[in-house]
Scaffold this active site. Sequence first.
Site, PDB file in Angstrom:
ATOM      1  N   ASP A 159       0.835  -1.197   0.000  1.00 17.31           N
ATOM      2  CA  ASP A 159       0.000   0.000   0.000  1.00 17.31           C
ATOM      3  C   ASP A 159       0.873   1.252   0.000  1.00 17.31           C
ATOM      4  O   ASP A 159       1.923   1.297   0.657  1.00 17.31           O
ATOM      5  CB  ASP A 159      -0.880   0.041   1.256  1.00 17.31           C
ATOM      6  CG  ASP A 159      -1.865  -1.111   1.329  1.00 17.31           C
ATOM      7  OD1 ASP A 159      -2.222  -1.648   0.263  1.00 17.31           O
ATOM      8  OD2 ASP A 159      -2.265  -1.478   2.452  1.00 17.31           O
TER       9      ASP A 159
ATOM     10  N   ASP B 201      -0.691  -2.621  -4.398  1.00 23.95           N
ATOM     11  CA  ASP B 201      -1.964  -2.919  -3.741  1.00 23.95           C
ATOM     12  C   ASP B 201      -2.768  -1.634  -3.683  1.00 23.95           C
ATOM     13  O   ASP B 201      -2.974  -0.977  -4.686  1.00 23.95           O
ATOM     14  CB  ASP B 201      -1.716  -3.533  -2.364  1.00 23.95           C
ATOM     15  CG  ASP B 201      -2.933  -4.264  -1.811  1.00 23.95           C
ATOM     16  OD1 ASP B 201      -4.001  -4.218  -2.449  1.00 23.95           O
ATOM     17  OD2 ASP B 201      -2.823  -4.873  -0.741  1.00 23.95           O
TER      18      ASP B 201
ATOM     19  N   ASP C 117      -5.596   2.785   1.919  1.00 27.11           N
ATOM     20  CA  ASP C 117      -6.454   1.764   2.518  1.00 27.11           C
ATOM     21  C   ASP C 117      -6.685   2.083   3.990  1.00 27.11           C
ATOM     22  O   ASP C 117      -5.744   2.438   4.723  1.00 27.11           O
ATOM     23  CB  ASP C 117      -5.830   0.377   2.386  1.00 27.11           C
ATOM     24  CG  ASP C 117      -6.016  -0.213   0.990  1.00 27.11           C
ATOM     25  OD1 ASP C 117      -6.562   0.480   0.106  1.00 27.11           O
ATOM     26  OD2 ASP C 117      -5.612  -1.378   0.784  1.00 27.11           O
TER      27      ASP C 117
ATOM     28  N   ARG D 111     -12.609   0.636  -6.662  1.00 32.32           N
ATOM     29  CA  ARG D 111     -12.415   0.984  -5.246  1.00 32.32           C
ATOM     30  C   ARG D 111     -12.225   2.492  -5.071  1.00 32.32           C
ATOM     31  O   ARG D 111     -11.157   2.961  -4.687  1.00 32.32           O
ATOM     32  CB  ARG D 111     -11.236   0.226  -4.633  1.00 32.32           C
ATOM     33  CG  ARG D 111     -11.409  -1.269  -4.649  1.00 32.32           C
ATOM     34  CD  ARG D 111     -10.291  -1.975  -3.900  1.00 32.32           C
ATOM     35  NE  ARG D 111     -10.448  -3.419  -3.937  1.00 32.32           N
ATOM     36  CZ  ARG D 111      -9.616  -4.291  -3.394  1.00 32.32           C
ATOM     37  NH1 ARG D 111      -8.536  -3.856  -2.746  1.00 32.32           N
ATOM     38  NH2 ARG D 111      -9.834  -5.588  -3.476  1.00 32.32           N
TER      39      ARG D 111
END
Length: 334
Positions: free
Chosen positions: A144, A167, A171, A224
């Site tokens: 991330d 990734d 997040d 996302r």
Amino acid sequence: MSDITRRGLLAGAAATALTAVTARAAGAGHRGRVTTNPVWAAPFQTADGFAGTNTLGRNGTTGGVGGPVVTVRDTATFLDYCDRDEPYVIQVDGVMTFGSKQGLRSDKTVIGLPGAEIRGGGLDLYRRQNVIIRNLRFSGADDDAISIQQSSHHIWIDHCDLSGGADGLVDVVRGADFITVSWNHFHHHSKTALLGHSDSNADQDTGRLRVTFHHNYFDATEQRHPRVRFGEPVHVYNNYFRDNRLYGVASTENAGVLVEANYFENVPHPVHSGYGESGPGRVVQRDNVFVNSGTPQVLGTVVEPRTYYAYTPDNPSTLPTTVPAGVGVGVGRI
């Protein structure tokens, strides 16, 4: 290497960095010099959205304001200041290159000076609070780019440029709460922002994961924006979605998401309730603009963000002009 050992080895480097900062301050009137004043933090001491709320012992999110201002020019010194317990305003001058996620402790403002970048790795906020990350470019993270987790709260990600990670770009997982993500440029990436990492983590995440996304540019990223499990309310307003191949926003596992006054352009699935193997979430859409885009899925009701904070959305028809012009690094902050 332990923290104590690393700090001992870096003491000389840190002293050198502080000496350089002091020297630059003395010549701050000369063109091209970098001052030690918190030039980024002073006008923006308190976040808006969920990061600006007064709760959990915090009066909004102020980062390292009130602590020393340091300018770092090498990766080792940068990581050393990130790992200190005391408040700091850390001005990043240059490209910081490292692998994997590196810890960033509480009460920090991390601000990029012109050309600043974090390349190859990311920042990990694990049980942290009161952190501002602004005006930084993140590229090529091997995990991330920014991970906010384990009950971290009052975090503000503002005016960054994020792309090309392995990734997520931002997040928010494992019970993190009261986060604002604003005026960022997300591009050249697939899995942009995940809220809630697993369908089996209801006990920790339900009643948390309260995040505001506003005035972000989701520029041909695939999915996302965000994908949400359990959190309520998640407030997605005044963002510009363009050419998102898979979907825009997904609410799953009984999350409550308000999608408000955004502009969707060339997004075949702008809003989902449920996605993949995850069960449906509640989602309300209002005052959005859909251009060459599909029909949003909606379900149920959602707690109003105004329960927590005041806000006034911009006219969504203006977003294709105002958002690309205002997002990312080096915009109105120098």
